[in-house]
Scaffold this motif. Structure first.
Motif, mmCIF file in Angstrom:
data_model
loop_
_atom_site.group_PDB
_atom_site.id
_atom_site.type_symbol
_atom_site.label_atom_id
_atom_site.label_comp_id
_atom_site.label_asym_id
_atom_site.label_seq_id
_atom_site.Cartn_x
_atom_site.Cartn_y
_atom_site.Cartn_z
ATOM 1 N N ARG A 146 0.829 -1.217 0.000
ATOM 2 C CA ARG A 146 0.000 0.000 0.000
ATOM 3 C C ARG A 146 0.858 1.260 0.000
ATOM 4 N N GLU A 147 1.942 1.259 0.762
ATOM 5 C CA GLU A 147 2.829 2.415 0.790
ATOM 6 C C GLU A 147 3.532 2.596 -0.550
ATOM 7 N N ALA A 148 3.898 1.505 -1.200
ATOM 8 C CA ALA A 148 4.535 1.593 -2.517
ATOM 9 C C ALA A 148 3.572 2.187 -3.535
ATOM 10 N N GLN A 149 2.308 1.807 -3.454
ATOM 11 C CA GLN A 149 1.303 2.365 -4.364
ATOM 12 C C GLN A 149 1.161 3.868 -4.142
ATOM 13 N N THR A 150 1.220 4.288 -2.906
ATOM 14 C CA THR A 150 1.158 5.719 -2.603
ATOM 15 C C THR A 150 2.360 6.448 -3.189
ATOM 16 N N GLU A 151 3.539 5.852 -3.090
ATOM 17 C CA GLU A 151 4.744 6.471 -3.628
ATOM 18 C C GLU A 151 4.704 6.542 -5.153
ATOM 19 N N VAL A 152 4.127 5.547 -5.799
ATOM 20 C CA VAL A 152 4.030 5.560 -7.268
ATOM 21 C C VAL A 152 3.164 6.729 -7.720
ATOM 22 N N ARG A 153 2.144 7.049 -6.947
ATOM 23 C CA ARG A 153 1.297 8.201 -7.298
ATOM 24 C C ARG A 153 2.051 9.523 -7.197
ATOM 25 N N ARG A 154 3.066 9.574 -6.332
ATOM 26 C CA ARG A 154 3.820 10.815 -6.133
ATOM 27 C C ARG A 154 4.905 11.034 -7.179
ATOM 28 N N VAL A 155 5.235 10.005 -7.951
ATOM 29 C CA VAL A 155 6.318 10.108 -8.921
ATOM 30 C C VAL A 155 5.929 11.082 -10.027
#
Length: 122
Positions: free
Chosen positions: A71-80
């Motif tokens: 879930r945290e990785a998915q959040t980080e992908v949105r910030r890229v």
């Protein structure tokens, strides 16, 4: 008391992982045992058993930590900030040109060393 809860959770986690292994093993064994059944039914049974195994695995300490990581990785992908099409094309062209130049240099060195070796050997 906290140590008791952690120890109990650890023991339960071991049982949960054992259940996961048994479920996956059942899916594999059942697939070969019921080979005469239509493929669709076997695939549906395997998917159902794997989903149950996944649900059990997520309820362990390590499974829950892995789920949180996803879930945290998915959040980080949105910030890229992704490059534009033009930036991606330019970068790709630069990589292709550098690769070709490097290939030509290596080909020239290989040819020169091959020629020199043939002159020395005779």
């Amino acid at each position: 008391m906290n140590a008791k809860v952690e120890a109990k959770t650890f023991r339960l986690d071991g049982l949960k992982w054992l259940l996961v292994v048994l479920l996956v093993g059942t899916a594999v064994a059942g697939n070969s045992y019921y080979a005469d059944f239509p493929l669709l039914y076997r695939v549906l049974a395997i998917v159902a058993l794997c989903l149950v195994a996944l649900a059990v695995a997520v309820n362990t300490a390590k499974g829950n930590a892995f789920w949180n990581l996803l879930r945290e990785a998915q959040t980080e992908v949105r910030r890229v900030v992704w490059p534009s099409r033009q930036e991606a094309t330019q970068t790709t062209l630069i990589v292709v040109v550098i690769t070709l130049i490097t290939a030509l240099i290596l080909w020239a060195l290989d040819s020169a060393l091959g020629w020199a070796a043939s002159k020395v050997i005779g």
